[in-house]
Write a protein that holds these residues in place. Structure first.
Motif, PDB file in Angstrom:
ATOM      1  N   GLU A 139      -8.440   6.250  -5.045  1.00  0.00           N
ATOM      2  CA  GLU A 139      -9.790   5.758  -4.730  1.00  0.00           C
ATOM      3  C   GLU A 139      -9.740   4.389  -4.024  1.00  0.00           C
ATOM      4  N   GLY A 140     -10.556   4.271  -3.009  1.00  0.00           N
ATOM      5  CA  GLY A 140     -10.683   2.978  -2.315  1.00  0.00           C
ATOM      6  C   GLY A 140      -9.407   2.544  -1.607  1.00  0.00           C
ATOM      7  N   ARG A 141      -8.686   3.508  -1.022  1.00  0.00           N
ATOM      8  CA  ARG A 141      -7.366   3.227  -0.417  1.00  0.00           C
ATOM      9  C   ARG A 141      -6.454   2.513  -1.413  1.00  0.00           C
ATOM     10  N   GLY A 142      -6.569   2.901  -2.689  1.00  0.00           N
ATOM     11  CA  GLY A 142      -5.650   2.407  -3.714  1.00  0.00           C
ATOM     12  C   GLY A 142      -6.161   1.227  -4.519  1.00  0.00           C
ATOM     13  N   ALA A 166     -13.013  -7.156   4.155  1.00  0.00           N
ATOM     14  CA  ALA A 166     -13.508  -7.127   2.771  1.00  0.00           C
ATOM     15  C   ALA A 166     -12.337  -6.990   1.798  1.00  0.00           C
ATOM     16  N   ASN A 167     -11.413  -6.056   2.066  1.00  0.00           N
ATOM     17  CA  ASN A 167     -10.238  -5.897   1.195  1.00  0.00           C
ATOM     18  C   ASN A 167      -9.447  -7.196   1.119  1.00  0.00           C
ATOM     19  N   GLU A 168      -9.247  -7.827   2.283  1.00  0.00           N
ATOM     20  CA  GLU A 168      -8.416  -9.034   2.311  1.00  0.00           C
ATOM     21  C   GLU A 168      -9.090 -10.174   1.557  1.00  0.00           C
ATOM     22  N   LYS A 223     -19.555   1.592  12.200  1.00  0.00           N
ATOM     23  CA  LYS A 223     -18.691   0.410  12.149  1.00  0.00           C
ATOM     24  C   LYS A 223     -17.395   0.725  11.382  1.00  0.00           C
ATOM     25  N   TYR A 224     -17.543   1.500  10.311  1.00  0.00           N
ATOM     26  CA  TYR A 224     -16.384   1.882   9.495  1.00  0.00           C
ATOM     27  C   TYR A 224     -15.370   2.662  10.339  1.00  0.00           C
ATOM     28  N   LEU A 225     -15.874   3.621  11.128  1.00  0.00           N
ATOM     29  CA  LEU A 225     -14.970   4.420  11.960  1.00  0.00           C
ATOM     30  C   LEU A 225     -14.354   3.565  13.068  1.00  0.00           C
ATOM     31  N   THR A 252     -13.667   0.387  12.883  1.00  0.00           N
ATOM     32  CA  THR A 252     -12.630  -0.457  12.270  1.00  0.00           C
ATOM     33  C   THR A 252     -11.376   0.363  11.988  1.00  0.00           C
ATOM     34  N   LYS A 253     -11.558   1.615  11.554  1.00  0.00           N
ATOM     35  CA  LYS A 253     -10.377   2.456  11.305  1.00  0.00           C
ATOM     36  C   LYS A 253      -9.573   2.633  12.600  1.00  0.00           C
ATOM     37  N   ALA A 254     -10.284   2.878  13.696  1.00  0.00           N
ATOM     38  CA  ALA A 254      -9.581   3.071  14.973  1.00  0.00           C
ATOM     39  C   ALA A 254      -8.997   1.751  15.467  1.00  0.00           C
ATOM     40  N   LEU A 295      -0.506  19.038   9.539  1.00  0.00           N
ATOM     41  CA  LEU A 295      -1.299  18.100   8.747  1.00  0.00           C
ATOM     42  C   LEU A 295      -2.634  17.769   9.404  1.00  0.00           C
ATOM     43  N   MET A 296      -3.711  17.997   8.657  1.00  0.00           N
ATOM     44  CA  MET A 296      -5.050  17.635   9.145  1.00  0.00           C
ATOM     45  C   MET A 296      -5.312  16.170   8.800  1.00  0.00           C
ATOM     46  N   THR A 297      -5.238  15.316   9.797  1.00  0.00           N
ATOM     47  CA  THR A 297      -5.458  13.883   9.589  1.00  0.00           C
ATOM     48  C   THR A 297      -5.622  13.187  10.935  1.00  0.00           C
ATOM     49  N   ASN A 298      -6.225  11.987  10.878  1.00  0.00           N
ATOM     50  CA  ASN A 298      -6.241  11.104  12.048  1.00  0.00           C
ATOM     51  C   ASN A 298      -5.366   9.881  11.787  1.00  0.00           C
ATOM     52  N   ARG A 308     -21.466   6.243   4.182  1.00  0.00           N
ATOM     53  CA  ARG A 308     -20.726   5.052   4.625  1.00  0.00           C
ATOM     54  C   ARG A 308     -19.383   5.426   5.223  1.00  0.00           C
ATOM     55  N   CYS A 309     -18.887   6.618   4.886  1.00  0.00           N
ATOM     56  CA  CYS A 309     -17.554   7.017   5.335  1.00  0.00           C
ATOM     57  C   CYS A 309     -17.589   8.495   5.732  1.00  0.00           C
ATOM     58  N   ASP A 310     -16.430   9.027   6.096  1.00  0.00           N
ATOM     59  CA  ASP A 310     -16.372  10.416   6.555  1.00  0.00           C
ATOM     60  C   ASP A 310     -15.680  11.343   5.553  1.00  0.00           C
ATOM     61  N   CYS A 311     -15.396  10.817   4.325  1.00  0.00           N
ATOM     62  CA  CYS A 311     -14.529  11.553   3.398  1.00  0.00           C
ATOM     63  C   CYS A 311     -15.086  12.910   2.958  1.00  0.00           C
ATOM     64  N   ASN A 320     -13.451  -1.996  -7.363  1.00  0.00           N
ATOM     65  CA  ASN A 320     -13.092  -2.916  -6.271  1.00  0.00           C
ATOM     66  C   ASN A 320     -13.644  -2.424  -4.931  1.00  0.00           C
ATOM     67  N   LYS A 321     -13.732  -1.093  -4.765  1.00  0.00           N
ATOM     68  CA  LYS A 321     -14.338  -0.592  -3.527  1.00  0.00           C
ATOM     69  C   LYS A 321     -15.807  -0.987  -3.470  1.00  0.00           C
ATOM     70  N   ILE A 322     -16.490  -0.948  -4.610  1.00  0.00           N
ATOM     71  CA  ILE A 322     -17.908  -1.373  -4.623  1.00  0.00           C
ATOM     72  C   ILE A 322     -17.992  -2.873  -4.308  1.00  0.00           C
ATOM     73  N   ARG A 323     -17.036  -3.655  -4.840  1.00  0.00           N
ATOM     74  CA  ARG A 323     -16.997  -5.087  -4.465  1.00  0.00           C
ATOM     75  C   ARG A 323     -16.830  -5.232  -2.949  1.00  0.00           C
ATOM     76  N   ALA A 324     -15.936  -4.401  -2.384  1.00  0.00           N
ATOM     77  CA  ALA A 324     -15.696  -4.465  -0.932  1.00  0.00           C
ATOM     78  C   ALA A 324     -16.951  -4.046  -0.160  1.00  0.00           C
ATOM     79  N   TYR A 325     -17.647  -3.035  -0.643  1.00  0.00           N
ATOM     80  CA  TYR A 325     -18.899  -2.618   0.011  1.00  0.00           C
ATOM     81  C   TYR A 325     -19.923  -3.748  -0.031  1.00  0.00           C
ATOM     82  N   GLU A 372      -8.896  10.224  -2.837  1.00  0.00           N
ATOM     83  CA  GLU A 372     -10.162  10.261  -3.589  1.00  0.00           C
ATOM     84  C   GLU A 372     -11.179   9.266  -3.051  1.00  0.00           C
ATOM     85  N   CYS A 373     -12.424   9.730  -2.922  1.00  0.00           N
ATOM     86  CA  CYS A 373     -13.535   8.866  -2.543  1.00  0.00           C
ATOM     87  C   CYS A 373     -14.748   9.387  -3.296  1.00  0.00           C
ATOM     88  N   LEU A 374     -14.974   8.869  -4.494  1.00  0.00           N
ATOM     89  CA  LEU A 374     -16.080   9.379  -5.322  1.00  0.00           C
ATOM     90  C   LEU A 374     -17.395   9.322  -4.559  1.00  0.00           C
TER      91      LEU A 374
HETATM   92  N1  LIG Z   1     -11.174  -0.310   0.180  1.00  0.00           N
HETATM   93  C1  LIG Z   1     -11.972   0.541   0.818  1.00  0.00           C
HETATM   94  N2  LIG Z   1     -11.694   1.852   0.739  1.00  0.00           N
HETATM   95  C2  LIG Z   1     -12.491   2.692   1.400  1.00  0.00           C
HETATM   96  C3  LIG Z   1     -13.593   2.272   2.159  1.00  0.00           C
HETATM   97  N3  LIG Z   1     -14.189   3.348   2.683  1.00  0.00           N
HETATM   98  C4  LIG Z   1     -13.474   4.416   2.266  1.00  0.00           C
HETATM   99  N4  LIG Z   1     -12.454   4.037   1.494  1.00  0.00           N
HETATM  100  C5  LIG Z   1     -11.404   4.849   0.878  1.00  0.00           C
HETATM  101  O1  LIG Z   1     -10.559   5.277   1.923  1.00  0.00           O
HETATM  102  C6  LIG Z   1      -9.875   6.462   1.519  1.00  0.00           C
HETATM  103  C7  LIG Z   1      -9.905   7.415   2.696  1.00  0.00           C
HETATM  104  O2  LIG Z   1      -9.190   6.821   3.718  1.00  0.00           O
HETATM  105  P1  LIG Z   1      -9.629   6.773   5.202  1.00  0.00           P
HETATM  106  O3  LIG Z   1      -9.111   5.508   5.792  1.00  0.00           O
HETATM  107  O4  LIG Z   1     -11.127   7.057   5.318  1.00  0.00           O
HETATM  108  O5  LIG Z   1      -8.949   8.002   5.899  1.00  0.00           O
HETATM  109  P2  LIG Z   1      -7.434   8.432   5.775  1.00  0.00           P
HETATM  110  O6  LIG Z   1      -7.312   9.227   4.521  1.00  0.00           O
HETATM  111  O7  LIG Z   1      -6.523   7.253   5.914  1.00  0.00           O
HETATM  112  O8  LIG Z   1      -7.227   9.276   7.082  1.00  0.00           O
HETATM  113  P3  LIG Z   1      -7.644  10.750   7.427  1.00  0.00           P
HETATM  114  O9  LIG Z   1      -6.528  11.628   6.940  1.00  0.00           O
HETATM  115  O10 LIG Z   1      -7.772  10.782   8.888  1.00  0.00           O
HETATM  116  O11 LIG Z   1      -8.942  11.009   6.703  1.00  0.00           O
HETATM  117  C8  LIG Z   1     -10.573   6.947   0.263  1.00  0.00           C
HETATM  118  O12 LIG Z   1      -9.736   6.616  -0.849  1.00  0.00           O
HETATM  119  C9  LIG Z   1     -11.850   6.111   0.218  1.00  0.00           C
HETATM  120  O13 LIG Z   1     -12.288   5.867  -1.105  1.00  0.00           O
HETATM  121  C10 LIG Z   1     -13.849   0.863   2.238  1.00  0.00           C
HETATM  122  O14 LIG Z   1     -14.754   0.409   2.900  1.00  0.00           O
HETATM  123  N5  LIG Z   1     -13.013   0.054   1.549  1.00  0.00           N
END
Ligand SMILES: Nc1nc2c(ncn2[C@@H]2O[C@H](COP(=O)(O)OP(=O)(O)OP(=O)(O)O)[C@@H](O)[C@H]2O)c(=O)[nH]1
Ligand SMILES: [Zn+2]
Length: 206
Positions: A92-95, A117-119, A181-183, A185-187, A147-150, A64-67, A100-105, A53-55
């Motif tokens: 939401e917000g990688r858990g 930011a998370n740390e 920058k977000y992408l 950092t993910k890579a 599975l569709m994912t990176n 800001r992201c690719d969701c 808290n995601k808005i705090r991180a933003y 979830e990424c509202l």
């Molecule tokens: N904490 C935090 N969470 C974020 C941020 N940007 C996006 N997210 C959350 O990251 C999650 C999506 O994860 P991603 O890392 O973008 O991608 P992924 O799901 O791991 O990988 P893919 O399957 O390739 O999309 C969603 O829950 C978003 O709400 C951020 O800057 N900080």
């Protein structure tokens, strides 16, 4: 079982008519959804996505992201294949949750990257737990995914719970000035496999 099936209905979308299956995670009260298209219980590998979830990205058009783009691309790909599944996981917000995601933003607006930011807020870089996927997939009769994912962590998590990932299908979205920058950092820090290829160009056998 930590996740119980509650009800299913049709979900018409611009891409086709999906079936929407609702699940309750009893320990947290979180409500998760699976969208299926076609016959997914025939034992053959199913084109699938675990979407966290990424509202902001999924519903509020955030760049800001690719969701949001990934969500649409995945649903389009499933409909085009005529068969597939998308688990919409309330992570939401990688858990760490929306607030808290808005705090991180806010910290990112001051120069931190997504991991820093998370740390700084006292969280791990990625707090997601994929255990809920197993009972959801079992309920749907799915044993094997394309599975569709990176994200290699998703591939590993599924394998560890006995769901075979027959192939990884990259799901890449164009960069924009806001998500560059977000992408990166993910890579660089989270191990995401982001090359110059675009969604659907390569299917990596595993
Ligand atoms: N904490 C935090 N969470 C974020 C941020 N940007 C996006 N997210 C959350 O990251 C999650 C999506 O994860 P991603 O890392 O973008 O991608 P992924 O799901 O791991 O990988 P893919 O399957 O390739 O999309 C969603 O829950 C978003 O709400 C951020 O800057 N900080
Ligand atoms: Zn997002």
């Amino acid at each position: 079982m930590p996740v119980v099936f509650v009800a299913a209905s049709q979900l018409p979308t611009p891409f086709g008519v999906f079936t929407m299956h609702g699940f309750l995670e009893e320990a947290t009260g979180k409500e998760h959804v699976a969208l299926t298209f076609g016959d997914v219980a025939d034992g053959k590998p199913v084109l699938g996505r675990l979407h966290s979830e990424c509202l902001t990205g999924d519903a509020l058009f955030s760049l800001r992201c690719d969701c949001g783009f990934q969500l649409e691309a995945a649903l389009r790909a499933i409909a085009a294949e005529g068969r597939g599944v998308l688990l919409y996981l309330r992570q939401e917000g990688r858990g760490i949750g929306l607030l808290n995601k808005i705090r991180a933003y806010e910290l990112q607006d001051g120069g931190a990257d997504t991991v820093e930011a998370n740390e700084r807020l006292g969280f791990g870089a990625d707090q997601r737990d994929y255990a809920i996927c197993r009972p959801m997939l079992e309920h749907l009769g799915i044993k094997e995914l394309k599975l569709m994912t990176n994200n290699p962590r998703k591939v590993k998590a599924l394998g560890d719970m006995g769901i075979n990932v027959a192939a990884r299908v990259p799901l890449q979205i164009d960069h924009n000035p806001h998500n560059k920058k977000y992408l990166a950092t993910k890579a660089g820090k989270l191990g995401h496999m982001l090359g110059s290829l675009h969604q659907g160009e390569v299917e990596e056998s595993l």
